[in-house]
Design a protein around this motif. Structure first.
Motif, PDB file in Angstrom:
ATOM      1  N   GLU A  86      -9.191   9.279  -5.102  1.00  0.00           N
ATOM      2  CA  GLU A  86      -9.008   8.403  -3.954  1.00  0.00           C
ATOM      3  C   GLU A  86      -8.579   9.196  -2.729  1.00  0.00           C
ATOM      4  N   LYS A  87      -7.620  10.098  -2.920  1.00  0.00           N
ATOM      5  CA  LYS A  87      -7.135  10.895  -1.797  1.00  0.00           C
ATOM      6  C   LYS A  87      -8.240  11.787  -1.238  1.00  0.00           C
ATOM      7  N   SER A 132       0.831  -1.203   0.000  1.00  0.00           N
ATOM      8  CA  SER A 132       0.000   0.000   0.000  1.00  0.00           C
ATOM      9  C   SER A 132       0.867   1.254   0.000  1.00  0.00           C
ATOM     10  N   ARG A 185      -1.707   7.393  -5.337  1.00  0.00           N
ATOM     11  CA  ARG A 185      -3.144   7.244  -5.578  1.00  0.00           C
ATOM     12  C   ARG A 185      -3.708   8.479  -6.281  1.00  0.00           C
TER      13      ARG A 185
END
Length: 319
Positions: A264-265, A255, A260
């Motif tokens: 997504e953030k 991860s 990202r």
């Protein structure tokens, strides 16, 4: 404007750079503070460049004041905010997608606010999304408990009732993390973490170290355990008994946050604002600030992390 760029020799230089060109969906921020992260140290060493859409100098989280905002935005000029960024935080101004910006409550300083986005988004992402949440039945193992991520992970895990095991590099750090909620703090310079995990098999692990010992440690996980790798500061190679992985149905999860998408953030930042910021206001969660330096002393700030002296966050101020 000025920014703390990396020159051709990867040395810091406080230099004039073009002001950011604000896109239609971006908030323009006058930066007051930017926190230091180990990813910044890697970028300084030429090993972790910003994603191409972000400025190519260090800085993953900032706080400051809104200079301009999109039409119809929740923000207006003069609002106090903090933001998660993909790079470029060590600068006087930065343009950030609106979803990655959240308001700062009156009770929170710029220094404290700058220390929250990267660390707490990392922890929330991995414990709640990747691991699927924690409960009072979980035993949670986190490496580097006195780091920014470690201290945040300890607090969030205890908030959900889990038992917490962590590693630290000194007795002072062990005492600190225990006061913050860690049930077991192992000084890895003196004690064997493997024996502790054998006696307390973890169900969830958050690992920024990796290294040769990681393969032995993951074998101690319970059935259907989740081991989340977010870095490999202790080395990129280990030996894992794969039969143990499939028999126990252990999930080994890689991860990262930085790579990202903005969408997504933005979802993670919204969860941070809605669920965690109220807990900072009520002091149920804290962001421990180890040291504050003016941006011109960035080398000294980085040196604190390189020597692993910090308990919590190191923050740079610009104003």
């Amino acid at each position: 404007m000025k920014a703390m760029i990396l020159d051709d020799k990867l040395d810091f230089a406080w230099s004039d750079v073009p002001a950011p060109v604000q896109k239609d969906d971006e908030v323009l921020i006058e930066v007051h503070a930017a926190a230091v992260n180990r990813a910044d140290l890697m970028q300084k060493d030429g090993k972790y460049a910003s994603p191409p859409e972000w400025p190519q100098w260090c800085g993953l989280e900032v706080s400051g004041v809104v200079l301009d905002a999109p039409q119809g935005s929740q923000f207006k000029k003069g609002d106090r905010v903090c933001a998660l960024v993909g790079g470029g935080g060590y600068s006087e101004q930065i343009a950030v997608p609106e979803g990655m910006v959240i308001p700062i409550p009156d009770e929170m300083s710029f220094v404290e606010a700058a220390s929250i986005p990267e660390v707490w988004c990392t922890v929330y992402l991995n414990l709640m999304f990747e691991a699927g949440g924690l409960t009072k039945d979980d035993i949670f193992y986190v490496q580097a408990g006195a780091s920014g991520v470690g201290l945040a992970a300890i607090q969030l895990a205890k908030l959900y009732g889990a038992k917490v095991i962590t590693t630290v590099g000194s007795e002072d750090k062990a005492d600190f993390v225990k006061k913050l909620g860690a049930d077991i703090a192992v000084n890895y310079k003196k004690e064997d973490i493997l024996s502790v995990l054998e006696a307390n098999p973890p169900s969830v692990a958050l690992d920024c170290i990796g290294g040769a010992n990681m393969g032995k440690c993951i074998q101690q996980m319970v059935f259907k355990g989740r081991w989340i790798m977010i870095a490999s500061m202790g080395g990129a190679e280990t030996q894992i008994n794969l039969e143990n992985i499939w028999r126990k149905r252990i999930k080994l999860i890689g991860s990262t946050l930085r790579s990202r998408t903005s969408e997504e953030k933005s979802r993670i930042m919204k969860a941070l604002h809605d669920e965690l910021i109220p807990l900072f206001i009520s002091k149920k969660l804290v962001s421990n600030i180890h040291a504050v330096y003016p941006i011109q002393q960035v080398e000294e700030a980085h040196a604190v992390l390189r020597r692993s002296e910090n308990i919590g966050k190191v923050v740079l101020t610009l104003r």
